[in-house]
Scaffold this active site. Structure first.
Site, PDB file in Angstrom:
ATOM      1  N   ASP A 289     -18.100   4.575 -13.014  1.00 56.07           N
ATOM      2  CA  ASP A 289     -17.507   5.927 -11.710  1.00 56.07           C
ATOM      3  C   ASP A 289     -16.148   5.555 -12.342  1.00 56.07           C
ATOM      4  OD1 ASP A 289     -17.306   5.914  -9.914  1.00 56.07           O
ATOM      5  OD2 ASP A 289     -17.541   4.864  -8.386  1.00 56.07           O
TER       6      ASP A 289
ATOM      7  N   LYS B  90      -7.507  11.844  -9.655  1.00 59.30           N
ATOM      8  CA  LYS B  90      -8.945  12.555  -9.551  1.00 59.30           C
ATOM      9  C   LYS B  90      -7.912  13.479  -8.242  1.00 59.30           C
ATOM     10  CE  LYS B  90     -13.985  11.260  -8.563  1.00 59.30           C
ATOM     11  NZ  LYS B  90     -14.797  10.179  -8.383  1.00 59.30           N
TER      12      LYS B  90
ATOM     13  N   GLU C 270     -22.137  11.521  -8.047  1.00 61.32           N
ATOM     14  CA  GLU C 270     -21.929  10.120  -7.766  1.00 61.32           C
ATOM     15  C   GLU C 270     -23.194   9.775  -6.302  1.00 61.32           C
ATOM     16  OE1 GLU C 270     -18.323  10.456  -6.683  1.00 61.32           O
ATOM     17  OE2 GLU C 270     -17.505  10.262  -7.897  1.00 61.32           O
TER      18      GLU C 270
ATOM     19  N   ASP D 197     -22.272   9.200   0.812  1.00 58.38           N
ATOM     20  CA  ASP D 197     -21.256   8.868   0.020  1.00 58.38           C
ATOM     21  C   ASP D 197     -19.803   8.912   0.287  1.00 58.38           C
ATOM     22  OD1 ASP D 197     -19.465   8.097  -2.010  1.00 58.38           O
ATOM     23  OD2 ASP D 197     -20.889   9.019  -3.655  1.00 58.38           O
TER      24      ASP D 197
END
Lengths: 211, 643
Positions: free
Chosen positions: B9, B70, B171, B193
């Site tokens: 992850d 990211k 994810e 999420d």
């Protein structure tokens, strides 16, 4: 095991189905899941590159076929395309005509809807005006909601009519009646045009109401 | 045995790595025993540091560290203007729109994929230490709502890190897999999420081990970071008002404030009140109590932004909230009670007497799912043989048609792999090139969508306008990445296609970066060696200094004194330089010059407590007891150094 060949295959043959429109979607899903277990790229991750690529092509074809066939409208449009109707061409011609004329592309209103569409356009215009001026007209909102319900009701009727035409087409396929097939085809094209027109009206009302 | 594949992850705030141990996915901890590796990269005098090691630099010297990189993956200058207001990203000054971003860090420049590669490399190292063998393949998760460019950038990061990314998994889908593993129940589930930097909602249908994603939606720039930023902005205004000092430009205070804000945010998930506590540069303290109610009021607008994507996903799936059987919560931000309240409302959970799933640690569940998918790809095991993920593409793929409008060719929420075939022709007699512009997004105009690639169909045989028939095949693979191929059908000629990504690194650039990272590794090693040798030199000089007070010192000859003095002076000079070998040689010279002195010391201490001890044990007490057998044994110093 089924293996669609890339040259002679359409979405119906991917599922070993005849070119008919009434479809058992539960059965379609079951086949889709079973085929996915065999063809999905995940099953080929440890295989040689050539096998991976072949699986990728087959899995995407399977997904494309399932996506098209499970949806009643996409399925009907796809069949009509297979049968030589150029749905894209119609829309392209309209685009070209609009461009030549220098106006926004417009769909021609079905004659029986002219009156309602005229009134709706007035209401939509008024509503947009109100929004701009920050005014509130609960009566108008109510009318638009009623119009929306009316058009949504039309869509439901169109769906029923479409299913009747599916039956007409499928029966024509069963007895190989070219005339019946042809007339079902023409009626479906007209009905889909009508449907797309009504759907755009619903979209316009939603846009104004949600604004 | 199949090759080992790990699950990763690669998060905005934290990253984790896991693998399938028998029938259960587990997390591999780092050397410090901690599972979470902060996605922070720092350039320190000792080389590049990643994770917790880099966090110290972030606080002490913010200009040498970068976090939340990211957010910059697969984006360009025009995309990131909003981010720049809140994140201390130091971009290179010469960047142009459309170019891959470059970040300035410790005197070097790094692209976002290179920063991510360093994080991946650290995770890879942790796993290799754990297994005692090489790890070369991984499943890496990405936000479901990541576009093609962001996915491609993630794959590039893997290549730069020397890690083959065998699959990118969304994810929320991974989270569903982690939950579904032991549940084996059929039904409709929603995965909410809400992580550090991104928000995703996915709706899945579970059927006999098949995880079919029906719809997904989200915001790749909405996360816990945004809550922190809001909080920081308010605190800065507060400080400006109360203490009359503007700290917006002060990187160190901002980092300290961010740390304090995050601690308060976390505390408020379980407590009713928390305190912001930051020391200002002038020594004054900023103390501010925040109640949970105040906090919730403050962050309500951020949390509310997650509701619309949820409703859209339900609409796309043609489902009502009541039809969702279970809701799974993923991501650290779902620990916030106000977030749980929103989920409860959107999916009418409480009203139906249901609760969201939170059994698995929301920070780890995505990694666990990635490990499950890694096991499936490695050939499967008893635990995973029935499992299959059918994921979707989050955004519609389209081509720019005449007038700048988008012709959609693969609609959003299509199961991947998915393909579409389009035909193109020429508009002018003898035309040999056709330009195609591929975009991703839901808007009507190409200019409002994300540009993916512009390419030319070249070498079309000259024919009358409208006669060539060029078939172009667009394929979105199981990673959600686009591939294009083309063929001219009238002449049967394969058209040469030049697919130029609008954003992203070229293959050549990635190759160079792979080499560059090796160079850095060497340079880092060299730096570290010099620093270690320097430390060793300091220690030996200090030991000699201390030794002059020992009775044995007086037994040395004038020549020996000279030799020691010369060797010591020489070491003093070269240790200031960066020549590792010179420092090393000088240390050895001083070591040789003091050998007899060490022996004399040992003789004088022959009856002391060290008798019978090994050299090593005696060395351990070096510097404390002048009685050590040979206080300057280099090997012992190295041991000290590594502690």
């Amino acid at each position: 095991m089924f293996l669609p060949t890339m040259t002679d295959s359409n979405y119906f043959s991917v599922f070993s189905l005849p070119r008919k429109l009434a479809l058992d979607t539960a059965a379609l899903e079951k086949t889709y899941y079973a085929q996915s277990r065999k063809l999905h790229p995940d099953r080929f991750a440890a295989k040689p590159v050539a096998e991976q690529e072949a699986a990728l092509a087959e899995a995407s074809r399977l997904n494309d076929a399932y996506r098209t066939l499970k949806d009643p409208i996409a399925r009907t449009e796809y069949l009509l395309t297979l049968e030589g109707v150029q749905l894209d061409e119609q829309s392209k011609q309209a685009t070209d005509a609009a461009k030549t004329a220098g106006v926004a592309k417009k769909q021609i209103a079905p004659p029986e809807l002219l009156e309602e569409v005229f009134e709706l356009n007035m209401q939509l215009e008024e509503m947009r005006m109100n929004r701009k001026l920050g005014e509130d007209d609960p009566q108008l909102v109510k009318e638009l909601q009623a119009a929306k319900a009316n058009f949504e009701g039309m869509l439901a009727v169109i769906q029923t009519e479409l299913e009747a035409l599916w039956a007409k087409w499928d029966a024509g396929v069963d007895v190989d009646d070219a005339g019946a097939k042809d007339s079902a085809k023409k009626e479906m094209v007209a009905l889909l045009n009508r449907r797309s027109y009504v759907r755009n009206l619903v979209r316009d009302v939603n846009e104004v109401l949600d604004a | 045995m199949a090759e080992r594949i790990v699950g990763i992850d690669l998060g905005t705030t934290n990253s984790l790595i896991g693998f399938m141990q028998g029938t259960e996915p587990v997390i591999i901890p780092g050397e410090d025993g901690v599972n979470l590796v902060p996605s922070v990269v720092a350039v320190t005098p000792n080389g590049i540091a990643v994770g917790n090691a880099a966090r110290a630099t972030l606080l002490a010297s913010p200009a040498d560290a970068v976090y939340s990189a990211k957010r910059l993956m697969g984006r360009d200058l025009t995309d990131v203007q909003d981010e720049l207001k809140f994140f201390p990203f130091r971009l290179a000054e010469d960047l142009k729109p459309g170019e891959v971003l470059r970040l300035k860090l410790g005197g070097r420049e790094f692209t976002p994929p290179e920063i991510s590669a360093l994080v991946l490399q650290q995770l890879k190292k942790n796993a290799e230490r754990f297994f005692g063998g090489p790890v070369n393949k991984a499943v890496v998760t990405v936000p479901a709502y990541f576009n093609d460019a962001q996915r491609q950038a993630t794959k590039d990061a893997g290549r730069i890190a020397g890690l083959e990314i065998v699959r990118l998994v969304n994810e929320p889908t991974a989270a569903a897999l982690a939950y579904g593993l032991d549940k084996k129940r059929d039904g409709l589930i929603a995965v909410y999420d809400f992580g550090g930097g991104t928000f995703d909602i996915s709706i899945l249908k579970l059927h006999e081990g098949i995880f079919e994603v029906i719809s997904t939606n989200g915001d790749t720039h909405l996360g816990g970071d945004d809550i922190d930023n809001l909080f920081i902005t308010i605190a800065l205004e507060d400080i400006a008002g109360d203490l009359k000092v503007d700290l917006r430009g002060n990187g160190e205070v901002l980092q300290a404030l961010r740390k304090s804000v995050i601690e308060a945010k976390i505390a408020l998930s379980s407590k009713e009140i928390a305190t912001l506590d930051v020391t200002l540069p002038d020594g004054r303290k900023y103390l501010r109590e925040i109640t949970r109610a105040q906090f919730e009021q403050l962050v309500a607008p951020v949390i509310a932004r997650t509701a619309a994507p949820c409703r859209q996903a339900l609409k796309d799936a043609q489902l009502t909230p009541e039809q969702i059987d279970e809701v799974v919560l993923v991501g650290g931000s779902t620990r916030i009670p106000a977030v749980r309240a929103l989920v409860d409302e959107v999916f009418a959970l409480g009203a139906r007497g249901r609760k969201p799933h939170t059994e698995l640690n929301p920070d780890e569940v995505v990694t666990l799912g990635a490990a499950v998918q890694a096991d499936i790809l490695a050939g499967g095991s008893v635990a995973t043989e029935e499992l299959l993920l059918l994921d979707i593409t989050p955004l519609s793929l389209g081509i720019e048609a005449l007038g700048g409008v988008v012709a959609k060719i693969i609609p959003r929420n299509s199961t991947i792999p998915a393909s579409a075939t389009e035909h193109f022709t020429t508009g002018v007699d003898g035309q040999t090139n056709v330009a195609i512009h591929v975009v991703q997004g839901e808007r009507e105009l190409a200019s409002d969508c994300r540009s993916l690639a512009r390419f030319d169909l070249k070498n079309i045989p000259p024919m009358t306008a409208g006669i060539p028939r060029i078939e172009v095949k667009f394929l979105i693979d199981a990673n959600g990445i686009l591939h294009v191929s083309a063929r001219e059908q009238r002449s049967g000629q394969e058209a040469e296609i030049d697919v130029k990504p609008t954003y992203g690194l070229t293959d050549e650039q990635v190759e160079t970066m792979i080499l560059a990272s090796f160079d850095y590794a060497e340079q880092d090693l060299a730096n570290r060696q010099v620093i270690e040798a320097r430390n060793e030199a300091e220690t030996i000089i200090a030991a000699v200094e201390k030794g002059t007070g020992h009775p044995a010192w007086q037994q040395l000859t004038p020549e020996e004194f000279d030799q020691i003095a010369n060797a010591r002076q020489h070491l003093d000079v070269v240790k200031k330089g960066t020549d590792y070998k010179a420092i090393r040689d000088a240390i050895d010279a001083l070591d040789r010059a003091t050998r007899r002195f060490a022996e004399l010391m040992m003789d004088s201490a022959v009856t002391s407590a060290i008798k019978g001890q090994t050299m090593e044990a005696a060395g351990a007490s070096m510097g404390v007891a002048p009685t050590a057998p040979h206080a300057f044994a280099p090997a012992e110093f190295e041991k000290e150094e590594k502690k």
